[in-house]
Design an enzyme around this catalytic site. Structure first.
Site, PDB file in Angstrom:
ATOM      1  N   SER A   1      32.609  37.196  -0.619  1.00 56.51           N
ATOM      2  CA  SER A   1      31.847  37.450  -1.841  1.00 56.51           C
ATOM      3  C   SER A   1      32.029  38.871  -2.345  1.00 56.51           C
ATOM      4  O   SER A   1      32.191  39.808  -1.554  1.00 56.51           O
ATOM      5  CB  SER A   1      30.345  37.237  -1.573  1.00 56.51           C
ATOM      6  OG  SER A   1      30.099  35.934  -1.127  1.00 56.51           O
TER       7      SER A   1
ATOM      8  N   HIS B   1      22.744  34.575  -1.892  1.00 56.56           N
ATOM      9  CA  HIS B   1      23.082  33.884  -0.641  1.00 56.56           C
ATOM     10  C   HIS B   1      21.958  33.974   0.394  1.00 56.56           C
ATOM     11  O   HIS B   1      21.745  33.034   1.156  1.00 56.56           O
ATOM     12  CB  HIS B   1      24.398  34.425  -0.069  1.00 56.56           C
ATOM     13  CG  HIS B   1      25.591  34.010  -0.879  1.00 56.56           C
ATOM     14  ND1 HIS B   1      25.986  32.696  -0.995  1.00 56.56           N
ATOM     15  CD2 HIS B   1      26.475  34.725  -1.630  1.00 56.56           C
ATOM     16  CE1 HIS B   1      27.053  32.614  -1.781  1.00 56.56           C
ATOM     17  NE2 HIS B   1      27.374  33.834  -2.175  1.00 56.56           N
TER      18      HIS B   1
END
Lengths: 469, 469
Positions: A281, A397
């Site tokens: 990410s 997340h």
């Protein structure tokens, strides 16, 4: 156009709604703004009626401070009746328009466009009534786009070009450069899944790209360019390397959470040999945070040097963001590369230099690597806003139940990657057995679960903090 | 189980919701009733908080009776804030459980089962708190099952047996007797469409059966038994002959309206030669209404005979439901078939005789045909409840924008057909160009559009009503 709004009491004729949405598309931004403001202000709720009902309510509850006992079915019935009326009176009139549009063919899509416009207006001007309208519309859209109503679609090269073109257009994390690139992302060793809504056919609202790998990738280069991919049967890891929303008008509505959960379940079912679910990410807010931190701390450090510590300027002790050895190494290179009164100022100047020149010098990279990684771990694990992770992707997340696993140096050397996060990327890991527990503890206490490896970056800092030299 | 309800403030763990729904399925009806009552009463809204916010609200509005002007952005902001809080406080706590279940796999289906249970409890006992809970759940389900979230599916013989079995099980209007019957209803000259929701796969929530015919059918026998069907290219009429909901828990949520509209659009697009969209519908409330009318009017007629017209018993003039010539014809046959002091009592006795014996005598049929058809037209066109058609099926089609076209004698000779409506069925017609206008006028004024043909049955009655003999 106003007839679609004003016909609040009766059934609205489909053609009026058609006229309304077509009319809306044909007018200028300025006229849209005027229309939306009128909607927000003139079709708000009826406050006289609310006050009337409130008085009735106080009448029923009388002097008693308590709610009625379970036996007073009669009193309870009065409460229910007035509460129902009050609930109804508290609904702005424009909600009826939203509800009707939602049932109208094409209406849901139209509403997302309407909201995108509203968001860009309130980003420029703080208009309370329009903000109130937005929060109503957002809530409604959230209800209509509940995950139960969304269909998980495995996007492949066999899908219509009209759908695939959306993928190319909306891929926000790692732009798709050409058809070959797209084909690779849908081919062997790769997966792409999207959420479709029956009312917005052929256009995924959000989609996620997955790579099937042997190990959790450290750099995006190996995900986008590994050629050829490994056989899928040898994969141990499903790596989520991109998740993009296609509708600006759905900002703030978390569809990704459910998408990730469903994709994990699906991959797990189809490929039981895959045991690791991780992401690679971006860290979109890291450099922005670091620059502002460097600027303010560097000033504080100078203040501390020039003023007595008994000074009442209100600043607490300045904090040197660097360890002593880091400070020394940075000052050592400052002569050659960038000026600065202290390490922080030097770093600030390096990071803001044009064309990310710092990233092209092996010498600079070796000096900056340690402090940039360490501060990145601190940013991810310790910097919070309202008790949640400051970084938006981290927050996303973590609230879904992931943990912070590892940060990777020079993991994204694209201009965007260097600009956002000095090229650093992070792996979040979803451990099936812990997802719910982690989501729960993050939700309730803001606790961020992280691996020992990354935790080691920040724990030495817990000794009494060094003041500026 | 209670943990799923009580965890209202935090994220609920999926497994808790699983335990909750599995637990619910395993307990007895009596325990379900207790659980639902607890949910309704103990997880209602916090009335102390509501009262608190109400006081704040009155504080902001102060002495002014008016809403703030458009310029008072500050005051407006306070209003919005308290209104938002108040709106939130007025939500019962159990709504959070519903919302969470909706997002949970299988949750939407579970909620429809929950609501079916609630409906059967409140049909037996009038418990206000459970009725309040039901109205919240109904509203939520209505939002989640908005037509935009539903997928129109053309059901064919190629569909999975698990789906087709649902059609057989839930066909409520004209039961499907065997596989051959089902196959015919899905074959040439026939269509079947259902609404599917992504969260309840393989189970249409509602479905409609269509016959493609040359003319609007007069009897259900010709629809169910015409063998062989005409070539589809020769059809002029799409006849909706059955519409069935599969979920008792969705009672009161009108999915049929949107289904019919979408089916008309689809058929029109695929078969432009079809110009007539009509139904062949039952009249479920006719005989029930007629019997109670006959009983009360027959008594009134007797009262009127035995008492003076200045009598103050409160009864207005009794009304003979029959025209003089009908009355005479009925009294003429009364000796042979059924006793009675007047025509209405004879009719009452005939209609309530065992095994619908009246329908087996040609002589009786010829005498009863005219009054039964005429009174049926009156029932459909003039009998109202709260301004809407008393008959539930009539109300359904009228609110969707249909008109009453024709009533058909001996159109359904099944036991159910004779029992509900003396074998009469009705054709409603959807005229594309008028659907919205008709729906609108029915909605706002209760006006029932009808053909001249059927209107002629009731208009003679508009002369000054005949009093009882």
């Amino acid at each position: 156009m106003s007839s679609a709004i004003s016909m609040n009491k009766t059934e609205v004729i489909d053609s009026v709604l058609n006229d309304f949405s077509e009319g809306y598309f044909s007018i200028s931004y300025e006229n849209r703004r005027r229309l939306l403001l009128e909607l927000a202000k003139e079709y708000d709720l009826d406050r006289t009626q609310v006050r009337e009902l409130i008085k009735q309510y106080l009448g029923v509850s009388g002097e008693e401070a308590q709610s009625p006992g379970p036996e007073d079915e009669g009193v309870l019935a009065s409460f229910y009746r007035i509460e129902r009326n009050l609930r109804h009176a508290l609904k702005p009139k424009y909600e009826a328009l939203f509800e009707r549009l939602n049932m109208h063919p094409g209406g849901l899509k139209f509403l997302t466009i309407l909201r995108a416009d509203i968001l860009s207006i309130i980003a420029e001007e703080n208009i309370v009534s329009l903000r109130a309208l937005d929060s109503h519309l957002k809530e409604k859209l959230g209800t209509w786009l509940s995950p139960a109503a969304l269909e998980l679609h495995h996007i492949t090269w066999d899908d219509p070009a009209s759908l695939l073109e959306k993928i190319v257009a909306y891929e926000a994390v790692h732009p798709i450069s050409n058809l070959l690139d797209l084909k690779r992302r849908l081919g062997v060793g790769r997966r792409c899944f999207g959420y479709l809504h029956p009312a917005i056919p052929g256009e995924p609202l959000i989609f996620i790209e997955v790579a099937l790998l042997k190990n959790v990738a450290e750099t995006i280069q190996e995900v986008l360019w590994d050629d050829p991919p490994i056989p899928e049967s040898e994969a141990n890891c499903a790596l989520f390397y991109s998740i993009s929303s296609t509708q600006p008008g759905l900002a703030g509505i978390n569809l990704g959470k459910f998408l990730i959960k469903r994709v994990i379940t699906l991959v797990k079912r189809d490929m039981p040999h895959i045991s690791i679910f991780a992401t690679l990410s971006p860290i979109p807010g890291y450099i922005q945070w670091l620059l502002s931190k460097l600027a303010s701390q560097s000033n504080l450090a100078e203040d501390d040097k020039s003023q007595s510590s008994a000074d009442t300027s209100g600043s607490t002790f300045g904090e040197n963001l660097f360890e002593p050895e880091e400070e020394k190494a940075i000052m050592d290179i400052s002569e050659e590369f960038a000026a600065g009164k202290n390490g922080m100022e030097v770093m600030l100047n390096l990071l803001t230099s044009t064309n990310q020149e710092w990233s092209k010098s092996a010498e600079l990279l070796s000096v900056l690597k340690t402090p940039l990684l360490r501060l990145c771990a601190r940013y991810l694990l310790q910097e919070k806003k309202r008790g949640k992770a400051l970084d938006s992707v981290a927050n996303f997340h973590l609230q879904n139940g992931a943990m912070v696993e590892r940060i990777n140096w020079m993991a994204n050397k694209s201009e965007k990657g260097l600009h956002q996060s000095a090229g650093i990327m992070v792996n979040y890991v979803y451990r099936l057995e812990n997802i719910e527990e982690y989501a729960q503890s993050y939700f309730s206490s803001g606790h961020i679960h992280a691996s020992d490896e990354i935790r080691r970056f920040v724990e030495p800092l817990k000794k009494p903090e060094a003041t500026a030299n």
